[in-house]
Write an enzyme that holds these catalytic residues in place. Structure first.
Site, mmCIF file in Angstrom:
data_model
loop_
_atom_site.group_PDB
_atom_site.id
_atom_site.type_symbol
_atom_site.label_atom_id
_atom_site.label_comp_id
_atom_site.label_asym_id
_atom_site.label_seq_id
_atom_site.Cartn_x
_atom_site.Cartn_y
_atom_site.Cartn_z
ATOM 1 N N HIS A 295 -7.979 -6.432 0.224
ATOM 2 C CA HIS A 295 -8.590 -7.654 -0.326
ATOM 3 C C HIS A 295 -7.732 -8.895 -0.076
ATOM 4 O O HIS A 295 -8.220 -10.014 -0.198
ATOM 5 C CB HIS A 295 -8.930 -7.477 -1.815
ATOM 6 C CG HIS A 295 -7.793 -7.689 -2.761
ATOM 7 N ND1 HIS A 295 -7.146 -6.667 -3.413
ATOM 8 C CD2 HIS A 295 -7.199 -8.827 -3.177
ATOM 9 C CE1 HIS A 295 -6.207 -7.177 -4.181
ATOM 10 N NE2 HIS A 295 -6.207 -8.484 -4.060
ATOM 11 N N ASP B 229 -9.332 -0.162 -1.216
ATOM 12 C CA ASP B 229 -8.610 -1.432 -1.074
ATOM 13 C C ASP B 229 -7.232 -1.176 -0.445
ATOM 14 O O ASP B 229 -6.212 -1.195 -1.122
ATOM 15 C CB ASP B 229 -8.472 -2.085 -2.458
ATOM 16 C CG ASP B 229 -7.920 -3.492 -2.377
ATOM 17 O OD1 ASP B 229 -7.849 -4.043 -1.259
ATOM 18 O OD2 ASP B 229 -7.558 -4.035 -3.439
#
Ligand code: 4AZ
Length: 469
Positions: A62, A111
């Site tokens: 992210h 992530d």
């Protein structure tokens, strides 16, 4: 990757601990976390990262949502006090950003990202890689592990100057799910921290390590990557980490891929400029061979090699365009002060990125979709090439000017207040120093926020024209 050397702290880490936080943490001793790196975007602290190999950093996917252009990122190893230049500190560049193919921007599932460095890191006492959890399996809830970073000291608070660490227990999956919501926590995530709150990771710690020590060998293993949370240090809201053991196969596959199986990077093309002709030719052939896989099965050898060449040249031009746009941005940087006075940054944060996005999507409409639309793809690359070369030609003169000569300072803008036209712009006499030379010219400027930004492009363009003469 040798298990003998990974996951060891510097020997000289005895240090009196002063109070501080990650949230609720303490100042780390210098050299405590030699695998922890700092990721900066345009010089600003954005994320943490973890050295897992001489040439590879692991971090959170992210971190790259806003910008995934390698050129704009820097990796700092051996960092400790952000306000001081440490002797162990080294700044490294990124060759390739690989975010997990199944990363979900909305849920933060998977992530995780790998960054390939342009040159391998020299290992020292203060710069070393962590051990990967190849065989440690699942650790039981309650295991005490460590988090560290330069992130916020409390929710919405300032970032830390000095590296902060904290000790947190792993939580079981059912505890984690009932604390944060069953649908939000996937099996690729786990929680760590205290349900009573106070000790936690926070904004800016993302991408950094959660490491656990092997009680026998005393080596540190990377068990989690700091990912998300509901605030920081709130009671009942532990921090969430990407579960590194779930990604071991993906990590090892990416790291061991052969050079020919990866798309050449802009850095690879950039290096060509330092080579002698013969070497450059063979290097181009080697780099471009990657695109062979995109030849449709029914294409003859001549058509295929033409297609390879076109694809490869397309990528090369895209890299050149990236460099050009970066130079353009660097060139606009000196007028930032002038724009800042108008207390809005939207010119830099919205107008320019939009402009760049438009250029990219107009010039490379077929990027990212291959094979099926192949014939069409090659044709549109031809068109793209033409557009790119026209654009490059038009701006060639800017590229040939040394950066230091491009600085711009606006000294005086005399506005004739009676001259407002139908577009809301006023006649103005602008006095500016451009690349050290004083320039005066007539222009049209807006005085309201909106019209001001619209008119800036013209003013900058005119100032640039001064350089051309
Ligand atoms: C963040 O925004 C972030 N409390 C990272 C970790 C946590 C919260 C937010 C965990 O990067």
């Amino acid at each position: 990757m040798s298990n003998v050397t990974c996951g060891q702290k510097a020997a000289t880490t005895n240090y009196t601990v002063a109070m501080g936080r990650i949230v609720g943490g303490n100042r780390a001793a210098p050299g405590s976390w030699p695998w922890l790196v700092l990721l900066k975007l345009n010089g600003n602290v954005m994320c943490g990262g973890v050295l897992v190999h001489h040439s590879w950093i692991m971090t959170a996917a992210h971190c790259f949502t806003g910008n995934r252009n390698e050129n704009y990122w820097q990796v700092v190893v051996g960092e400790y006090d952000l306000k001081k230049q440490g002797t162990e500190e080294r700044i490294l560049q990124i060759n390739r950003i690989i975010t997990h193919p199944k990363f979900n921007q909305r849920t933060f599932n998977n992530d995780i990202a790998l960054l390939e460095l342009t040159v391998p890191i020299a290992i020292s006492e203060h710069v070393n890689f962590v051990c990967l959890p190849e065989s440690i399996g699942e650790l039981p809830p309650g295991t005490m592990c460590y988090i560290a970073g330069w992130g916020s000291l409390y929710e919405d608070g300032p970032y830390a100057d000095v590296l902060i660490e904290a000790k947190v227990p792993l939580l079981g999956q059912s505890t984690c799910r009932s604390a944060l919501g069953k649908e939000l926590v996937t099996s690729q995530m786990f929680c760590a921290g205290y349900l009573s709150g106070n000790v936690d990771s926070c904004q800016g710690d993302s991408g950094g390590p959660l490491t656990c020590i092997d009680p026998v060998s005393k080596q540190y293993y990377l068990y989690g990557i700091t990912s998300w949370g509901d605030g920081c240090g709130q009671p009942g809201k532990p921090g969430v980490y990407s579960r590194v053991p779930s990604f071991i196969n993906w990590i090892n596959n990416e790291i061991k891929k052969s050079p020919g199986s990866r798309e050449p990077t802009c850095f690879d093309f950039h290096k060509l400029s330092e080579m002698q002709d013969a070497q450059r030719k063979s290097e181009v052939t080697r780099l471009c061979a990657f695109y062979h896989r995109f030849c449709p099965p029914l294409l003859g050898p001549t058509a295929c090699s033409r297609c390879i060449e076109e694809k490869c040249r397309g990528k090369m031009k895209k890299c050149q365009l990236g460099t050009f746009l970066q130079k353009l941005l660097d060139l606009l940087h000196p007028v930032e002060e002038f724009i800042r006075i108008r207390d809005s940054f939207s010119f830099f944060t919205e107008t320019i990125p939009k402009f760049m996005e438009n250029i990219y999507t107009n010039i490379f409409p077929s990027q990212g979709q291959h094979l099926a639309k192949h014939e069409k793809g090659c044709q549109s690359i031809n068109e793209s090439l033409l557009n790119v070369s026209l654009l490059m030609d038009e701006y060639k003169w800017i590229l040939s000017i040394p950066i230091e000569k491009l600085s711009m300072r606006f000294q005086e803008v005399l506005v004739d207040m009676t001259s407002k036209n139908e577009k809301g712009l006023f006649k103005a006499r602008v006095k500016a120093t451009v690349g050290g030379r004083l320039a005066t010219f007539n222009s049209l400027v807006g005085l309201e926020n909106d019209s001001f930004y619209r008119s800036m492009a013209r003013v900058i363009g005119q100032a640039l024209d001064v350089l051309q003469t």
